[in-house]
Write a protein that holds these residues in place. Structure first.
Motif, mmCIF file in Angstrom:
data_model
loop_
_atom_site.group_PDB
_atom_site.id
_atom_site.type_symbol
_atom_site.label_atom_id
_atom_site.label_comp_id
_atom_site.label_asym_id
_atom_site.label_seq_id
_atom_site.Cartn_x
_atom_site.Cartn_y
_atom_site.Cartn_z
ATOM 1 N N GLU A 70 0.814 -1.209 0.000
ATOM 2 C CA GLU A 70 0.000 0.000 0.000
ATOM 3 C C GLU A 70 0.853 1.267 0.000
ATOM 4 O O GLU A 70 0.452 2.301 -0.522
ATOM 5 N N ASP A 71 2.051 1.202 0.601
ATOM 6 C CA ASP A 71 2.940 2.361 0.651
ATOM 7 C C ASP A 71 3.351 2.828 -0.747
ATOM 8 O O ASP A 71 3.697 3.998 -0.935
ATOM 9 N N LEU A 72 3.325 1.922 -1.713
ATOM 10 C CA LEU A 72 3.728 2.286 -3.074
ATOM 11 C C LEU A 72 2.723 3.223 -3.752
ATOM 12 O O LEU A 72 3.040 3.843 -4.759
ATOM 13 N N ASP A 73 1.518 3.341 -3.198
ATOM 14 C CA ASP A 73 0.531 4.260 -3.765
ATOM 15 C C ASP A 73 1.032 5.703 -3.757
ATOM 16 O O ASP A 73 0.573 6.523 -4.538
ATOM 17 N N ALA A 74 1.973 6.003 -2.891
ATOM 18 C CA ALA A 74 2.543 7.355 -2.831
ATOM 19 C C ALA A 74 3.287 7.704 -4.128
ATOM 20 O O ALA A 74 3.538 8.873 -4.401
ATOM 21 N N TYR A 75 3.636 6.691 -4.940
ATOM 22 C CA TYR A 75 4.410 6.905 -6.162
ATOM 23 C C TYR A 75 3.534 6.927 -7.420
ATOM 24 O O TYR A 75 4.045 6.781 -8.524
ATOM 25 N N LYS A 76 2.267 7.115 -7.243
ATOM 26 C CA LYS A 76 1.366 7.211 -8.393
ATOM 27 C C LYS A 76 1.812 8.374 -9.271
ATOM 28 O O LYS A 76 2.115 9.460 -8.773
ATOM 29 N N ASN A 77 1.864 8.126 -10.562
ATOM 30 C CA ASN A 77 2.237 9.117 -11.576
ATOM 31 C C ASN A 77 3.707 9.530 -11.554
ATOM 32 O O ASN A 77 4.072 10.523 -12.163
ATOM 33 N N PHE A 78 4.567 8.800 -10.838
ATOM 34 C CA PHE A 78 6.009 9.017 -10.934
ATOM 35 C C PHE A 78 6.486 8.444 -12.268
ATOM 36 O O PHE A 78 5.899 7.493 -12.786
ATOM 37 N N GLU A 79 7.546 8.981 -12.819
ATOM 38 C CA GLU A 79 8.191 8.410 -13.997
ATOM 39 C C GLU A 79 9.220 7.388 -13.532
ATOM 40 O O GLU A 79 9.713 7.461 -12.406
ATOM 41 N N GLU A 80 9.592 6.453 -14.397
ATOM 42 C CA GLU A 80 10.477 5.358 -14.005
ATOM 43 C C GLU A 80 11.866 5.812 -13.568
ATOM 44 O O GLU A 80 12.539 5.099 -12.853
ATOM 45 N N ASN A 81 12.288 6.987 -13.959
ATOM 46 C CA ASN A 81 13.616 7.478 -13.573
ATOM 47 C C ASN A 81 13.562 8.538 -12.478
ATOM 48 O O ASN A 81 14.570 9.176 -12.191
ATOM 49 N N ASP A 82 12.400 8.752 -11.855
ATOM 50 C CA ASP A 82 12.240 9.769 -10.816
ATOM 51 C C ASP A 82 12.550 9.266 -9.408
ATOM 52 O O ASP A 82 12.487 10.040 -8.463
ATOM 53 N N TYR A 83 12.858 8.003 -9.260
ATOM 54 C CA TYR A 83 13.007 7.413 -7.933
ATOM 55 C C TYR A 83 14.432 7.550 -7.399
ATOM 56 O O TYR A 83 15.396 7.437 -8.143
ATOM 57 N N ASN A 84 14.537 7.735 -6.068
ATOM 58 C CA ASN A 84 15.859 7.697 -5.440
ATOM 59 C C ASN A 84 16.107 6.273 -4.922
ATOM 60 O O ASN A 84 15.232 5.404 -5.005
ATOM 61 N N ASP A 85 17.291 6.027 -4.386
ATOM 62 C CA ASP A 85 17.665 4.675 -3.966
ATOM 63 C C ASP A 85 16.739 4.112 -2.881
ATOM 64 O O ASP A 85 16.392 2.932 -2.907
ATOM 65 N N GLU A 86 16.335 4.943 -1.960
ATOM 66 C CA GLU A 86 15.460 4.485 -0.877
ATOM 67 C C GLU A 86 14.095 4.056 -1.425
ATOM 68 O O GLU A 86 13.529 3.038 -1.011
ATOM 69 N N GLN A 87 13.570 4.818 -2.357
ATOM 70 C CA GLN A 87 12.277 4.491 -2.965
ATOM 71 C C GLN A 87 12.373 3.221 -3.798
ATOM 72 O O GLN A 87 11.457 2.385 -3.782
ATOM 73 N N ILE A 88 13.475 3.064 -4.499
ATOM 74 C CA ILE A 88 13.691 1.844 -5.290
ATOM 75 C C ILE A 88 13.723 0.630 -4.375
ATOM 76 O O ILE A 88 13.168 -0.422 -4.693
ATOM 77 N N ASP A 89 14.346 0.772 -3.214
ATOM 78 C CA ASP A 89 14.403 -0.332 -2.256
ATOM 79 C C ASP A 89 13.019 -0.737 -1.763
ATOM 80 O O ASP A 89 12.788 -1.906 -1.446
ATOM 81 N N GLU A 90 12.079 0.204 -1.700
ATOM 82 C CA GLU A 90 10.714 -0.140 -1.306
ATOM 83 C C GLU A 90 10.092 -1.103 -2.322
ATOM 84 O O GLU A 90 9.439 -2.077 -1.948
ATOM 85 N N PHE A 91 10.285 -0.822 -3.611
ATOM 86 C CA PHE A 91 9.796 -1.713 -4.659
ATOM 87 C C PHE A 91 10.517 -3.065 -4.572
ATOM 88 O O PHE A 91 9.895 -4.114 -4.712
ATOM 89 N N ARG A 92 11.815 -3.011 -4.372
ATOM 90 C CA ARG A 92 12.626 -4.228 -4.307
ATOM 91 C C ARG A 92 12.166 -5.127 -3.144
ATOM 92 O O ARG A 92 12.073 -6.343 -3.295
ATOM 93 N N ASP A 93 11.866 -4.515 -1.998
ATOM 94 C CA ASP A 93 11.398 -5.285 -0.839
ATOM 95 C C ASP A 93 10.117 -6.051 -1.165
ATOM 96 O O ASP A 93 9.957 -7.213 -0.785
ATOM 97 N N VAL A 94 9.203 -5.384 -1.871
ATOM 98 C CA VAL A 94 7.946 -6.046 -2.236
ATOM 99 C C VAL A 94 8.220 -7.147 -3.257
ATOM 100 O O VAL A 94 7.756 -8.276 -3.096
ATOM 101 N N LEU A 95 8.992 -6.829 -4.291
ATOM 102 C CA LEU A 95 9.262 -7.796 -5.360
ATOM 103 C C LEU A 95 9.865 -9.082 -4.813
ATOM 104 O O LEU A 95 9.417 -10.178 -5.145
ATOM 105 N N TYR A 96 10.859 -8.962 -3.953
ATOM 106 C CA TYR A 96 11.532 -10.159 -3.461
ATOM 107 C C TYR A 96 10.766 -10.876 -2.354
ATOM 108 O O TYR A 96 11.154 -11.958 -1.937
ATOM 109 N N SER A 97 9.661 -10.296 -1.892
ATOM 110 C CA SER A 97 8.814 -10.992 -0.926
ATOM 111 C C SER A 97 7.700 -11.789 -1.618
ATOM 112 O O SER A 97 7.016 -12.577 -0.987
#
Length: 132
Positions: A70-97
């Motif tokens: 649910e925390d990823l909803d904060a990134y609605k309408n972001f572009e794929e290159n707009d993320y910083n390392d911490e935000q990318i790790d949030e996606f990575r945590d979900v993906l690998y779970s």
């Protein structure tokens, strides 16, 4: 060998991105693929395989399913290159779970929620899918 692997992952990423963009373009132009207009199970699927049933349900469903992300909803309408390392790790945590069979549903959920995956995560996802 490492260069070949990087080239393979990069090529797969480009193909994935190109097909995704093509799909978006066709939707905007009103071109509907025959498969999307007729969401019936293929003749090869006997209904006894969980994968067939899950794929069919995911493609037909417009219902958003959350994968404890649910925390990823904060990134609605972001572009794929707009993320910083911490935000990318949030996606990575979900993906690998996720379990392997949940990945397609998660991708669909992000699409329905208008959340663009970071480009790094797309590459990792392609590598994971090619690996299996």
């Amino acid at each position: 060998m490492k260069a070949l692997l990087i080239l393979l992952v990069a090529t797969a990423g480009i193909v994935l991105l190109a097909s995704y963009i093509g799909q978006l373009w066709r939707r905007k132009k009103g071109i509907v693929e025959e498969e999307e207009s007729n969401p019936e199970p293929m003749g090869d699927c006997c209904g006894a395989h969980e994968i067939c049933e899950v794929d069919l349900l995911n493609k037909m469903s417009e219902e958003i399913i959350y994968y404890e992300d649910e925390d990823l909803d904060a990134y609605k309408n972001f572009e794929e290159n707009d993320y910083n390392d911490e935000q990318i790790d949030e996606f990575r945590d979900v993906l690998y779970s996720l379990k392997e069979k949940e990945i397609e549903g998660w991708i669909r959920s992000l699409e329905l929620r208008k959340i663009e995956m970071p480009s790094v995560i797309k590459s990792e996802l392609v590598f994971m899918l090619v690996k299996h």
